[in-house]
Design a protein around this motif. Structure first.
Motif, short mmCIF file in Angstrom:
data_model
loop_
_atom_site.label_atom_id
_atom_site.label_comp_id
_atom_site.label_asym_id
_atom_site.label_seq_id
_atom_site.Cartn_x
_atom_site.Cartn_y
_atom_site.Cartn_z
N LYS A 2 0.83 -1.19 0.00
CA LYS A 2 0.00 0.00 0.00
C LYS A 2 0.87 1.25 0.00
N TYR A 3 0.24 2.37 -0.35
CA TYR A 3 0.97 3.65 -0.36
C TYR A 3 1.58 3.93 1.02
N CYS A 4 2.83 4.39 1.02
CA CYS A 4 3.52 4.75 2.26
C CYS A 4 4.06 6.16 2.12
N VAL A 5 3.67 7.03 3.02
CA VAL A 5 4.05 8.44 2.94
C VAL A 5 5.57 8.61 3.06
N PHE A 6 6.25 7.74 3.81
CA PHE A 6 7.69 7.87 3.97
C PHE A 6 8.47 7.30 2.78
N CYS A 7 7.81 6.49 1.98
CA CYS A 7 8.45 5.98 0.76
C CYS A 7 8.27 6.95 -0.41
N ASP A 8 7.38 7.92 -0.25
CA ASP A 8 7.09 8.90 -1.30
C ASP A 8 8.08 10.05 -1.19
N ARG A 9 9.19 9.92 -1.90
CA ARG A 9 10.28 10.90 -1.81
C ARG A 9 9.80 12.31 -2.13
N LEU A 10 8.96 12.46 -3.13
CA LEU A 10 8.48 13.79 -3.52
C LEU A 10 7.67 14.44 -2.41
N ASN A 11 6.98 13.63 -1.63
CA ASN A 11 6.13 14.16 -0.56
C ASN A 11 6.94 14.70 0.61
N ILE A 12 8.11 14.11 0.87
CA ILE A 12 8.90 14.50 2.05
C ILE A 12 10.19 15.24 1.69
N GLU A 13 10.45 15.43 0.42
CA GLU A 13 11.72 16.01 -0.04
C GLU A 13 12.08 17.30 0.70
N LYS A 14 11.12 18.20 0.81
CA LYS A 14 11.40 19.51 1.41
C LYS A 14 11.60 19.44 2.92
N GLU A 15 11.31 18.31 3.52
CA GLU A 15 11.45 18.16 4.97
C GLU A 15 12.78 17.50 5.36
N ILE A 16 13.55 17.03 4.39
CA ILE A 16 14.80 16.33 4.68
C ILE A 16 15.87 17.32 5.11
N ILE A 17 16.53 17.01 6.23
CA ILE A 17 17.62 17.88 6.69
C ILE A 17 18.97 17.18 6.65
N TYR A 18 19.00 15.85 6.76
CA TYR A 18 20.23 15.08 6.60
C TYR A 18 19.91 13.83 5.80
N GLU A 19 20.96 13.25 5.19
CA GLU A 19 20.74 12.07 4.37
C GLU A 19 22.03 11.26 4.25
N THR A 20 21.88 9.94 4.30
CA THR A 20 22.99 9.03 4.02
C THR A 20 22.52 8.07 2.94
N ASN A 21 23.29 7.05 2.65
CA ASN A 21 22.90 6.10 1.60
C ASN A 21 21.58 5.42 1.88
N ASN A 22 21.33 5.11 3.16
CA ASN A 22 20.16 4.30 3.50
C ASN A 22 19.20 4.93 4.51
N PHE A 23 19.50 6.17 4.94
CA PHE A 23 18.65 6.82 5.93
C PHE A 23 18.43 8.29 5.56
N ILE A 24 17.29 8.79 5.98
CA ILE A 24 17.03 10.22 5.88
C ILE A 24 16.57 10.72 7.24
#
Length: 204
Positions: A2-24
Motif C-alpha cells: 500500500k501507499y507509504c508516505v515515507f516511501c514517497d520521496r516527492l512528498n517529504i523532499e522539502k522536509e529532509i535535513i540530513y541524508e545518508t545512503n540508507n537513511f534520511i
C-alpha cells in the motif's frame, strides 16, 4: 504494498535535513516541539527490528550525528520508536525529541513515562531488538543518555496502551503538542509550521 508516505520521496523532499545512503532525517508533521525530528529508513521496513544488520554501522553514525546536533541546538534528546506497534505510519522511523524546551523539562523519560506505564522494560541493544521483534512482532524502544531500553508491550496494540506509553499523550498532559498529526486544526498547522521552520533553521 500500500501507499507509504515515507516511501514517497516527492512528498517529504522539502522536509529532509540530513541524508545518508540508507537513511534520511526529516522534520515531520505535527512535531511536538522545535527540535523534534525523525530518523527514517529509505527502504521500506516495518520497524528497526527488521533492519538488516549490515546497516547498523551507518545507522549508528547518523544517529550519533543527530543526537549531537539536537543537543547542541536545543537540548539533550530522547529517542522513541513504536516498533511494529501503535505506529501511525507503518514504516521504520525513530522520533528524536529534546528533553527540554519551551514550557517543559523532562529529567528522565524513563522515570516519567516508561516506569509509570506499568510495562516491563530492560536495557538492550539493536541486535536484541531484532530478536524481540521476530518473536513478539512489536515493541517500544526508548533511548536516553546513551542507554537503549525496550518495553514489552501487549500484542495486538490496544489504543488504551498507547495512552499509557505514547509520547504524544505524555506531552499533551504537559500542555505541549497535539493529539494527532492527522487531525490538526488550522491553528495547529500554523504553530507547526513555525516550529518546523525553527527546527530547519537551527539544524540544517
Amino acid at each position: 504494498m500500500k501507499y507509504c508516505v515515507f516511501c514517497d520521496r516527492l512528498n517529504i523532499e522539502k522536509e529532509i535535513i540530513y541524508e545518508t545512503n540508507n537513511f534520511i532525517v526529516i522534520v515531520g508533521v505535527g512535531i511536538i516541539t522545535p527540535g523534534h525530528i525523525m530518523i527514517i529508513t529509505k527502504n521500506h521496513y516495518r520497524c528497526y527490528g527488521e533492519l538488516p544488520k549490515e546497516y547498523d554501522e551507518e545507522f549508528l553514525e547518523i544517529k550519533k550525528k543527530v543526537i549531537n546536533k539536537v543537543t547542541e541546538k536545543f537540548s539533550n534528546p530522547f529517542l522513541v520508536e513504536m516498533g511494529g506497534w501503535g505506529q501511525s505510519v507503518k514504516h521504520a522511523h525513530i522520533h528524536v525529541i529534546p528533553l527540554e524546551g519551551k514550557g517543559y523539562k523532562i529529567n528522565s523519560i524513563m522515570d516519567e513515562l516508561v516506569a509509570p506505564s506499568g510495562f516491563e522494560y530492560e536495557e538492550t541493544n539493536l541486535e536484541n531488538i531484532r530478536k524481540i521483534y521476530k518473536t513478539r512482532k512489536g515493541y517500544v524502544s526508548i533511548e536516553e543518555k546513551g542507554k537503549l531500553n525496550v518495553c514489552y508491550v501487549n500484542m495486538p496494540c490496544n489504543p488504551k496502551d498507547i495512552i499509557r506509553i505514547g509520547h504524544r499523550d505524555f506531552f499533551l498532559k504537559k500542555g505541549i503538542g497535539i493529539k494527532s498529526w492527522k487531525t490538526m486544526t488550522e491553528e495547529d498547522k500554523k504553530i507547526d509550521q513555525i516550529n518546523k521552520n525553527i527546527t530547519k533553521e537551527k539544524l540544517k
